[in-house]
Design a protein around this motif. Sequence first.
Motif, PDB file in Angstrom:
ATOM      1  N   MET A   1      -4.661   2.569 -15.398  1.00  0.00           N
ATOM      2  CA  MET A   1      -3.319   2.855 -14.913  1.00  0.00           C
ATOM      3  C   MET A   1      -2.235   2.438 -15.902  1.00  0.00           C
ATOM      4  O   MET A   1      -1.210   3.109 -16.060  1.00  0.00           O
ATOM      5  CB  MET A   1      -3.097   2.150 -13.573  1.00  0.00           C
ATOM      6  CG  MET A   1      -1.780   2.451 -12.905  1.00  0.00           C
ATOM      7  SD  MET A   1      -1.406   1.299 -11.561  1.00  0.00           S
ATOM      8  CE  MET A   1      -2.929   1.324 -10.642  1.00  0.00           C
TER       9      MET A   1
ATOM     10  N   ASP B   1       4.171   7.261 -11.616  1.00  0.00           N
ATOM     11  CA  ASP B   1       4.270   8.004 -10.365  1.00  0.00           C
ATOM     12  C   ASP B   1       3.400   9.255 -10.398  1.00  0.00           C
ATOM     13  O   ASP B   1       2.834   9.658  -9.372  1.00  0.00           O
ATOM     14  CB  ASP B   1       5.724   8.369 -10.076  1.00  0.00           C
ATOM     15  CG  ASP B   1       6.537   7.165  -9.626  1.00  0.00           C
ATOM     16  OD1 ASP B   1       5.989   6.331  -8.887  1.00  0.00           O
ATOM     17  OD2 ASP B   1       7.708   7.051 -10.016  1.00  0.00           O
TER      18      ASP B   1
ATOM     19  N   TYR C   1      -0.109   8.145  -9.496  1.00  0.00           N
ATOM     20  CA  TYR C   1      -0.322   7.990  -8.050  1.00  0.00           C
ATOM     21  C   TYR C   1      -0.325   9.328  -7.332  1.00  0.00           C
ATOM     22  O   TYR C   1      -1.072   9.520  -6.347  1.00  0.00           O
ATOM     23  CB  TYR C   1       0.735   7.056  -7.468  1.00  0.00           C
ATOM     24  CG  TYR C   1       0.344   5.603  -7.542  1.00  0.00           C
ATOM     25  CD1 TYR C   1      -0.321   4.982  -6.493  1.00  0.00           C
ATOM     26  CD2 TYR C   1       0.626   4.840  -8.667  1.00  0.00           C
ATOM     27  CE1 TYR C   1      -0.689   3.649  -6.549  1.00  0.00           C
ATOM     28  CE2 TYR C   1       0.254   3.510  -8.745  1.00  0.00           C
ATOM     29  CZ  TYR C   1      -0.405   2.916  -7.683  1.00  0.00           C
ATOM     30  OH  TYR C   1      -0.773   1.600  -7.756  1.00  0.00           O
TER      31      TYR C   1
ATOM     32  N   VAL D   1      -3.806  10.614  -7.756  1.00  0.00           N
ATOM     33  CA  VAL D   1      -4.757   9.900  -6.902  1.00  0.00           C
ATOM     34  C   VAL D   1      -4.721  10.473  -5.490  1.00  0.00           C
ATOM     35  O   VAL D   1      -5.761  10.760  -4.886  1.00  0.00           O
ATOM     36  CB  VAL D   1      -4.447   8.394  -6.890  1.00  0.00           C
ATOM     37  CG1 VAL D   1      -5.244   7.680  -5.786  1.00  0.00           C
ATOM     38  CG2 VAL D   1      -4.766   7.767  -8.245  1.00  0.00           C
ATOM     39  N   LYS D   2      -3.529  10.677  -4.969  1.00  0.00           N
ATOM     40  CA  LYS D   2      -3.381  11.236  -3.631  1.00  0.00           C
ATOM     41  C   LYS D   2      -3.966  12.648  -3.566  1.00  0.00           C
ATOM     42  O   LYS D   2      -4.666  13.003  -2.603  1.00  0.00           O
ATOM     43  CB  LYS D   2      -1.899  11.271  -3.261  1.00  0.00           C
ATOM     44  CG  LYS D   2      -1.573  11.987  -1.952  1.00  0.00           C
ATOM     45  CD  LYS D   2      -2.102  11.242  -0.730  1.00  0.00           C
ATOM     46  CE  LYS D   2      -1.637  11.930   0.548  1.00  0.00           C
ATOM     47  NZ  LYS D   2      -2.123  11.215   1.763  1.00  0.00           N
TER      48      LYS D   2
ATOM     49  N   MET E   1       2.625  -1.514  -7.113  1.00  0.00           N
ATOM     50  CA  MET E   1       1.373  -0.838  -6.777  1.00  0.00           C
ATOM     51  C   MET E   1       1.309  -0.518  -5.282  1.00  0.00           C
ATOM     52  O   MET E   1       0.964   0.597  -4.889  1.00  0.00           O
ATOM     53  CB  MET E   1       0.182  -1.717  -7.179  1.00  0.00           C
ATOM     54  CG  MET E   1      -0.028  -1.848  -8.677  1.00  0.00           C
ATOM     55  SD  MET E   1      -1.405  -2.972  -9.112  1.00  0.00           S
ATOM     56  CE  MET E   1      -2.832  -2.067  -8.462  1.00  0.00           C
TER      57      MET E   1
ATOM     58  N   ARG F   1       4.056   2.195  -4.196  1.00  0.00           N
ATOM     59  CA  ARG F   1       3.730   3.561  -4.621  1.00  0.00           C
ATOM     60  C   ARG F   1       2.617   4.139  -3.751  1.00  0.00           C
ATOM     61  O   ARG F   1       2.615   5.338  -3.442  1.00  0.00           O
ATOM     62  CB  ARG F   1       3.329   3.570  -6.095  1.00  0.00           C
ATOM     63  CG  ARG F   1       4.497   3.296  -7.034  1.00  0.00           C
ATOM     64  CD  ARG F   1       4.090   3.326  -8.510  1.00  0.00           C
ATOM     65  NE  ARG F   1       5.241   3.028  -9.343  1.00  0.00           N
ATOM     66  CZ  ARG F   1       5.568   1.824  -9.803  1.00  0.00           C
ATOM     67  NH1 ARG F   1       4.785   0.787  -9.498  1.00  0.00           N
ATOM     68  NH2 ARG F   1       6.642   1.637 -10.527  1.00  0.00           N
ATOM     69  N   ALA F   2       1.660   3.303  -3.377  1.00  0.00           N
ATOM     70  CA  ALA F   2       0.600   3.769  -2.483  1.00  0.00           C
ATOM     71  C   ALA F   2       1.170   4.130  -1.113  1.00  0.00           C
ATOM     72  O   ALA F   2       0.881   5.201  -0.566  1.00  0.00           O
ATOM     73  CB  ALA F   2      -0.474   2.693  -2.348  1.00  0.00           C
TER      74      ALA F   2
ATOM     75  N   ARG G   1       3.023   7.401  -0.659  1.00  0.00           N
ATOM     76  CA  ARG G   1       2.175   8.590  -0.634  1.00  0.00           C
ATOM     77  C   ARG G   1       1.218   8.605   0.547  1.00  0.00           C
ATOM     78  O   ARG G   1       0.283   9.419   0.583  1.00  0.00           O
ATOM     79  CB  ARG G   1       1.416   8.691  -1.958  1.00  0.00           C
ATOM     80  CG  ARG G   1       2.354   9.017  -3.109  1.00  0.00           C
ATOM     81  CD  ARG G   1       1.804   8.628  -4.453  1.00  0.00           C
ATOM     82  NE  ARG G   1       2.753   8.986  -5.513  1.00  0.00           N
ATOM     83  CZ  ARG G   1       3.822   8.249  -5.851  1.00  0.00           C
ATOM     84  NH1 ARG G   1       4.067   7.118  -5.201  1.00  0.00           N
ATOM     85  NH2 ARG G   1       4.638   8.653  -6.800  1.00  0.00           N
TER      86      ARG G   1
END
Length: 453
Positions: free
Chosen positions: A274, A283, A286, A289-290, A333, A336-337, A340
């Motif tokens: 990361m 961003d 992330y 990842v989503k 971290m 941002r998770a 989303r």
Amino acid sequence: MSRRFKEAASRLLERHEGTPFEVRFWGGERLRFGAGAPALSMTFRTRRALCDTLLRGTLGLGEAYIRREVTFEGDLEDALAGLFELARSAGPVRSVQALGSRLPRLPRLSPLSHVAPPPRERGAAGLLDALGIGRGSGAARREQRAVERHYGLGNDFYALYLDRRLQTSCGYFRVPGEALDDAQAHKIAVVARKLALRRGQRLLDVGCGWGHFMFHAAEAYGVQCLGITLCENQARYIREQAAARRLPVEVRVMSHEELEAEPRWDRLVSLGSMCHAGERRIDVFYDRVKALLAEGGVCLLESVTRAQESPWADPFLQAHIFPGYWPPSLRGMASRAATRGLDVLDAENLRRHSALTARCWRKNFLENRDKIARVTGFDPAFMRKWEFYLACAAAAFRTGHLSFIQMVLSNGAPRDYPLAREALHAVDEASPRERAPIVPAAQFSLWGASAPS
């Protein structure tokens, strides 16, 4: 040394309660700080070295060390840890201005912190990045060049100071004196348990390194794996090992931004990659990842972190070790998770494990120093640069200047995920198996006989 300089230094450091130390200067003068006899000393052999350290922070200090214009008595890690303690106890940054009052135009900088902004792209690329336009392919290519510069130094180089599985992330130590190979094997097993791997799942490893987590996931759990890396030498190694072990492990040389969004993945892991996304592109990381994680899927992300986020990054790392490297914060971290819709299932700070790992790396590096220089052809300046980097890393984690966060996230309600953390450290824990040579004989050095810049 001027009277004003010494008075400013005394005021700056009067609150220092850490390891007592002594600073020596090119003219023979000395300043002592802390209570008791000095446990370590630092010598500025030239005025340039002092000015560079004050004006350019870790970049100036590191480059002066490479030039041998700054030397340390005692262990380098201990000395740097003392300086990190000093930076924390020194107080407001305005004190640094007082210390450098005899120097022209001294900016508001802390002598051992993240003091310079990361290099910005010039010209059209920089303008597009600043406007948020075209951050895909061009930004990915720049990240690939930066990652290749670090991890493309050659498998033979990393095999001489990492563990036998070439893990570039920290190990997981059950006791402080555990061997690095055992700590790294335990780390792989713990990550597999945190992901709750099950036979038949599909796993994506973003920034897969030399692939040993995927080998374990496929061997011990029957998981189908795809790893993506930006380094050809890593991909070549993974293909050879996967074929030798007859494992369902595939690797592609590409960015996570280039990977198709379908089909989505049951499990996703990213062990330290990361930070290479940088402050301007985290961003996007992330978002991907989503997009790549299936509904009910679980991912594990880990990263070097600092207490507060800033667009600035450590100048020595930027210039010499990890171009574009930028550590987020724990808060960043998690936020941002959450933004989303990813749920935080677990978070663990592996700072002490990172300090122990960096210390093992440095020990291996120093013990194999002559062999590394002989096998790789790297020059003395490169060797001193890498020694400074490893000692600085160990000192930063040891003193809490940096942390290392491992976070488990789910995309909605996870299926079949353990209720209690005790399951992560079960007695019957599956350990990585070794059905093929882990580190082949020295294969190649991408840089030939000359050291990289």
